[in-house]
Write a protein that holds these residues in place. Structure first.
Motif, short mmCIF file in Angstrom:
data_model
loop_
_atom_site.label_atom_id
_atom_site.label_comp_id
_atom_site.label_asym_id
_atom_site.label_seq_id
_atom_site.Cartn_x
_atom_site.Cartn_y
_atom_site.Cartn_z
N GLY A 162 -40.03 110.18 -20.76
CA GLY A 162 -39.68 109.40 -22.11
C GLY A 162 -38.93 108.66 -22.03
N ALA A 163 -38.82 107.96 -19.95
CA ALA A 163 -37.83 106.86 -20.24
C ALA A 163 -38.85 105.37 -20.11
CB ALA A 163 -37.47 106.59 -18.52
N SER A 164 -37.79 104.12 -20.78
CA SER A 164 -38.96 102.86 -21.21
C SER A 164 -39.56 102.91 -20.15
CB SER A 164 -38.44 102.31 -22.55
OG SER A 164 -37.02 101.85 -21.28
N VAL A 165 -40.55 101.93 -20.54
CA VAL A 165 -41.49 101.59 -18.82
C VAL A 165 -42.07 99.85 -19.51
CG1 VAL A 165 -42.91 101.08 -16.85
CG2 VAL A 165 -41.55 103.84 -17.62
N ASP A 166 -41.32 98.81 -18.49
CA ASP A 166 -41.74 97.43 -18.74
C ASP A 166 -42.69 97.63 -17.81
OD1 ASP A 166 -40.48 96.66 -20.92
OD2 ASP A 166 -38.97 95.79 -20.38
N LEU A 167 -44.21 96.75 -18.75
CA LEU A 167 -45.26 96.74 -17.73
C LEU A 167 -45.72 95.54 -17.41
CD1 LEU A 167 -47.74 99.67 -17.94
CD2 LEU A 167 -46.29 99.53 -16.40
N SER A 168 -45.73 94.80 -16.20
CA SER A 168 -46.48 93.42 -15.73
C SER A 168 -47.66 93.73 -15.45
CB SER A 168 -45.45 92.39 -14.58
OG SER A 168 -45.66 91.34 -14.48
N VAL A 169 -48.30 93.35 -16.17
CA VAL A 169 -50.31 92.93 -15.71
C VAL A 169 -50.78 91.66 -15.10
CG1 VAL A 169 -52.60 93.33 -16.09
CG2 VAL A 169 -50.46 94.27 -17.92
N GLN A 170 -50.83 91.93 -13.74
CA GLN A 170 -51.70 90.89 -12.88
C GLN A 170 -52.57 90.59 -13.53
OE1 GLN A 170 -54.25 91.31 -9.70
NE2 GLN A 170 -52.24 91.54 -8.27
N SER A 171 -53.89 90.61 -14.13
CA SER A 171 -54.83 90.02 -15.29
C SER A 171 -53.91 88.59 -15.85
CB SER A 171 -55.48 90.19 -15.87
OG SER A 171 -55.29 91.53 -16.73
N VAL A 172 -52.66 89.01 -16.94
CA VAL A 172 -51.98 88.53 -17.88
C VAL A 172 -50.29 87.58 -17.79
CG1 VAL A 172 -50.70 89.45 -20.21
CG2 VAL A 172 -52.84 90.38 -19.47
N PRO A 173 -50.78 86.49 -17.99
CA PRO A 173 -49.81 85.14 -17.29
C PRO A 173 -48.79 85.51 -17.70
CG PRO A 173 -51.65 84.24 -18.08
CD PRO A 173 -52.02 85.79 -18.47
N GLN A 174 -47.23 86.35 -17.82
CA GLN A 174 -46.43 86.63 -18.43
C GLN A 174 -45.30 85.78 -19.11
OE1 GLN A 174 -44.11 88.93 -15.47
NE2 GLN A 174 -41.30 88.95 -16.70
N HIS A 175 -44.90 85.28 -18.38
CA HIS A 175 -44.86 84.00 -19.11
C HIS A 175 -44.92 82.92 -20.51
CE1 HIS A 175 -47.33 81.13 -16.96
NE2 HIS A 175 -47.15 79.90 -18.13
N ARG A 176 -46.05 84.21 -20.36
CA ARG A 176 -46.77 83.27 -21.98
C ARG A 176 -46.84 84.84 -22.60
NH1 ARG A 176 -52.51 80.39 -21.51
NH2 ARG A 176 -52.30 80.70 -24.07
N PHE A 177 -47.22 85.92 -22.53
CA PHE A 177 -47.38 87.13 -23.12
C PHE A 177 -46.32 87.87 -22.82
CE2 PHE A 177 -51.89 85.02 -22.28
CZ PHE A 177 -52.02 84.33 -23.95
N GLY A 178 -45.51 88.03 -21.85
CA GLY A 178 -44.33 88.48 -21.90
C GLY A 178 -45.64 90.16 -20.95
N MET A 179 -44.09 91.16 -21.60
CA MET A 179 -44.84 92.56 -20.84
C MET A 179 -45.09 93.90 -21.80
SD MET A 179 -42.03 92.25 -18.09
CE MET A 179 -42.28 93.72 -16.90
N LEU A 180 -46.55 94.86 -21.26
CA LEU A 180 -46.58 95.82 -21.85
C LEU A 180 -46.02 96.93 -21.95
CD1 LEU A 180 -49.66 96.58 -22.88
CD2 LEU A 180 -49.43 97.46 -20.67
N ARG A 181 -45.10 97.39 -22.99
CA ARG A 181 -44.85 98.55 -23.19
C ARG A 181 -45.02 100.11 -23.08
NH1 ARG A 181 -39.70 95.34 -23.27
NH2 ARG A 181 -39.73 94.42 -25.04
N GLY A 182 -44.29 100.49 -22.67
CA GLY A 182 -44.77 102.10 -22.15
C GLY A 182 -43.11 102.89 -22.23
N HIS A 183 -43.94 103.80 -21.75
CA HIS A 183 -42.78 104.94 -21.42
C HIS A 183 -43.83 106.58 -20.79
CE1 HIS A 183 -44.77 106.89 -25.27
NE2 HIS A 183 -45.11 108.33 -24.80
N VAL A 184 -42.35 106.91 -20.05
CA VAL A 184 -42.79 108.03 -18.73
C VAL A 184 -43.31 109.04 -19.50
CG1 VAL A 184 -42.36 109.46 -16.91
CG2 VAL A 184 -41.19 106.98 -17.08
#
Length: 268
Positions: A162-184
């Motif tokens: 249930g812990a929250s997770v922030d995912l940096s996606v290699q194909s997505v520029p983080q400075h423009r679109f941020g990080m993907l949200r999820g949970h364990v």
């Protein structure tokens, strides 16, 4: 003698009780007050404050059932390619035609899924048991993605479901679109070998990369869905990237562990 006389006269004189006594200068009182306030704030934080811990690990976007490597059951020269990468295949669907001594023989998908990688090309020669394709276990193109993080064995014990997770996606520029949200969603019970990782991902190179520093534990991360974004998933930015996410995309996950007190008090 002069100093001795002054000392004797001082002893014989009455106490100067009528004179004011200066305990501290104003600057000293200010320093003392600041020190008391800082100590009180530190004690309050030690009793009630918390420290947020994080754990980062590499991973990949995939589907829940993983992928498999399709191997050629025959040896010969590839004379035809019958499927394209990204295509959904039915069980038993032909991918290749291979010319053998007994004539042309098809190489078929073992189970249905999405063709993610096709290694063989027209004109190439394949041996019996050679890897010719990677097929992902999916039934529908809209099946939701999840992320698999490969965490060193020692760190996985601190990860709660249930812990929250922030995912940096290699194909997505983080400075423009941020990080993907999820949970364990789940935490593996035992470390996995490179062979086990390869069996799930269908990629020996990735398996060796994830197991480079020892056998890791697989942590499944469920992605948060959103109808407001083009990708269909929730991002730290308002909209996220204006395109869909692809399976087998590398990610780096930051797991937010449970908050911890800075000081543990031992009571008798």
């Amino acid at each position: 003698m002069q100093f001795r006389q002054k000392a004797l006269s001082k002893l014989q004189s009455p106490e100067e009780l009528d004179l004011p006594v200066r305990f501290a200068r104003p600057q000293g009182r200010l320093v003392l007050a600041v020190t008391v306030v800082v100590m009180a704030a530190a004690a309050f934080w030690a009793l009630t404050g918390t420290v947020s811990a994080k754990l980062s690990a590499p991973g990949i976007l995939t589907h829940a059932e993983g992928s498999y490597v399709l191997q050629s059951p025959v040896a010969g020269q590839v004379t035809g390619v019958l499927a394209e990468e990204g295509q959904l295949l039915a069980p038993g669907a032909p991918l290749l035609n291979v010319r053998t001594e007994q004539g042309d023989r098809p190489v078929r998908a073992v189970t249905g899924g999405r063709l993610t990688t096709l290694f063989a090309k027209v004109g190439s020669v394949v041996a019996t048991g050679a890897d010719v394709a990677t097929v992902e276990h999916v039934k529908d193109a809209d099946d939701p993605l999840l992320a698999v993080l490969y965490v060193p064995g020692a760190g996985s014990s601190t990860i709660p479901v249930g812990a929250s997770v922030d995912l940096s996606v290699q194909s997505v520029p983080q400075h423009r679109f941020g990080m993907l949200r999820g949970h364990v969603k789940t935490v593996g019970r035992a470390p996995q070998t490179a062979a086990q990782i390869s069996g799930f991902l269908g990629d020996k190179g990735l398996a060796e990369q994830f197991a480079r520093q020892g056998n890791p534990v697989a942590v499944l991360v469920e992605l948060e869905r959103s109808s407001a974004t083009r990708s269909g998933y929730k991002w730290s930015s308002a909209d996220g990237p204006p395109y869909a996410l692809d399976s087998t995309t590398p990610v780096t996950g930051t797991v937010h562990l449970a908050a911890q007190r800075p000081v543990d008090w031992l009571l008798p």
